[in-house]
Design an enzyme around this catalytic site. Structure first.
Site, PDB file in Angstrom:
ATOM      1  CB  ALA A 133      -0.948   0.009   1.201  1.00  0.00           C
ATOM      2  CB  CYS A 254       5.524   2.321 -11.905  1.00  0.00           C
ATOM      3  SG  CYS A 254       6.755   1.877 -10.667  1.00  0.00           S
TER       4      CYS A 254
END
Length: 524
Positions: A133, A254
């Site tokens: 997270a 990413c």
């Protein structure tokens, strides 16, 4: 006398420009293999050496945030796949120094990263897991989509990232979450086919963020990407196991590479054959993989999405969405969340199993907190109702509890997890703090519910707000009761709690140190 560098502060070695150029060329050559069109390749090269535009996402958990939409429409443009996110055209806004940021009205979040939560599409009332997270952007986006209803489990493996993660959850007003600290494969020993939706934004090489941080070039290589993939495969299998049959999982990175994306998905398919159905990721159009590369993978993987920087002027990202079609088993189970409504484990078991570094520093029989008799939550809630006129929102599945010196609003499931799960960290939002016989409202309670309270208040001018956020006192327009507490408002915002000084003529703002700014600005 010469300074001993071994004991002095370490300075990061400045990267060699030629080395950066060579590594950037290697990275772009690696990524270009995934683009068949030469024009697309040239566009990727051009944008990869340009600054990344600022972007933010409005936080719908703060009611006043929606009033910023007209301002953001003038400052930039909405992100195609997320109606709350905006890419801004003015680079010198200093967004982190604005009043609206301090009050939790928005989160500084790259446009590409918002696609994962949009694809997951969490619904109010569901059980949702954010497995990796920190720093909290996607967790707060998940919470906003769930509108305070249901259960959000926010897990992070690295202790050093907890202060910023929990700080962002508090700043953004998240109050239906449980925070845990466990490696993904370990957490899967307790949660079996349980969550409605799972987000795995996996740790990765970051080859898609070169526009934001060229320092990633110092360690990037195809070999590093393959090493990262080994960890990602384990995390994805654990995340998939914790998902209930019929539930939805989003895997995102990413990174743009095949090694950390399609190859990782193949690792899931081989471990759980026939149990993962690929779903389309909508809202992001990108060029398909070259035919020669695409032929190496199942046709269903064409439903994944790559956010190419040159297409959307953002970072690079990869998003895959899957539905689980049947139950799975996990080796070495330790417990089962489905049974936690029953009697808890033997006294002390969860505490004994918990990793020692995660235990609160001030806990235990000799701590100051242990010397205080427990105060029922109802007493603190009644105090705040009488003193501030605070009527807490009554939402299904949430409860007000006293945790040591804090009064908290947390999901009802938090207590069972506290008793059963050794990696439990905390639950919900702190709405007040007890000091001796007095209860103080938390800053975020003031921001979220201040306008609905009936307590005394003072309306401030902008320069007075700036003074309070510098830690300065301001003169009051007239005499007031010494030590009286007031709500400080500015336009539609309740900016902080204030206290009248002993002279009865000056006011000090109770602005948290983390929110203070010597040069506070406004977004609007």
């Amino acid at each position: 006398m010469a300074m001993n560098n071994a004991t002095g502060p370490r300075r990061r070695k400045e990267p060699d420009p030629e080395q950066i150029r060579v590594r950037l060329e290697a990275l772009l050559s690696h990524q270009e293999q995934l683009l068949a069109d030469p024009a697309e390749r040239r566009a990727l090269r051009r944008v990869s050496v340009t600054p990344l535009p600022a972007a933010l996402r409005l936080n719908r958990l703060v009611p006043q945030a929606d009033s910023l939409r007209p301002v953001l429409a003038r400052l930039g443009q909405p992100v195609p796949w997320c109606s709350d996110a905006f890419t801004l055209t003015q680079p010198e806004l200093r967004l982190g120094h604005t009043l609206e940021y301090a009050l939790g009205a928005f989160y500084l979040q790259a446009a590409a990263t918002t696609l994962a939560v949009t694809a997951l599409d969490p619904q109010p009332g569901e059980r949702v897991l954010d497995l990796c997270a920190a720093p909290g952007g996607k967790a707060t986006q998940l919470a906003a989509a769930m509108d305070h209803r249901g259960l959000l489990v926010v897990n992070e493996m690295q202790r050093r990232r907890f202060p910023s993660l929990i700080g962002q959850l508090e700043r953004c007003g998240v109050r239906h979450e449980v925070v845990t600290k466990a490696p993904g494969p370990v957490l899967a020993r307790w949660f079996h086919n349980w969550f409605d939706r799972v987000l795995l934004d996996a740790p990765c090489s970051g080859d898609g963020i070169v526009r934001k941080d060229q320092q990633m070039l110092e360690y990037w290589s195809p070999e590093d990407a393959r090493r990262q993939a080994q960890t990602q495969v384990g995390l994805l299998r654990a995340a998939f196991h914790m998902l209930r049959p019929g539930g939805v999982l989003v895997y995102s990175t990413c990174s743009l590479s095949l090694e950390e994306n399609e190859e990782v998905l193949l690792g899931l398919f081989s471990h759980f054959p026939g149990l993962a159905e690929m779903l389309p990721v909508k809202g992001c159009d990108g060029p398909p993989l070259p035919a020669a590369i695409a032929s190496r993978y199942p046709a269903a993987l064409a439903r994944c999405a790559r956010v190419w920087p040159h297409r959307y002027d953002t970072e690079g990202a990869f998003v895959a969405c899957l539905r689980k079609t049947g139950p799975t088993e996990w080796p070495h189970p330790e417990g089962d969340a489905a049974t936690w409504g029953e009697a808890g484990p033997p006294d002390g078991l969860a505490t004994a199993m918990a990793p020692a570094p995660d235990r609160p520093r001030n806990s235990g029989p000799d701590s100051p907190e242990a010397e205080r008799p427990p105060v029922p939550a109802a007493a603190g809630q009644a105090w705040m109702q009488e003193r501030w006129g605070l009527d807490l929102p009554d939402l299904p599945g949430q409860t007000v509890v006293a945790r040591g010196k804090y009064l908290c609003l947390e999901p009802a499931d938090a207590e069972a997890m506290r008793r059963h799960l050794p990696y439990f960290v905390r639950g919900g939002m702190r709405i007040g703090r007890r000091h001796h016989n007095h209860w103080f409202l938390s800053h975020q309670s003031v921001v979220l519910w201040g306008r609905a309270m009936t307590a005394p208040r003072v309306e401030l001018a902008w320069e007075e707000v700036r003074a309070l956020f510098r830690g300065e006192s301001i003169p009051l327009p007239g005499p007031a009761v010494p030590r009286q507490e007031l709500l400080c408002t500015f336009g539609p915002w309740t900016v902080c709690r204030g206290q009248v000084e002993l002279d009865g003529c000056t006011l000090t703002g109770m602005v948290p140190l983390s929110h203070r700014r010597p040069d506070l600005t406004r977004l609007g």
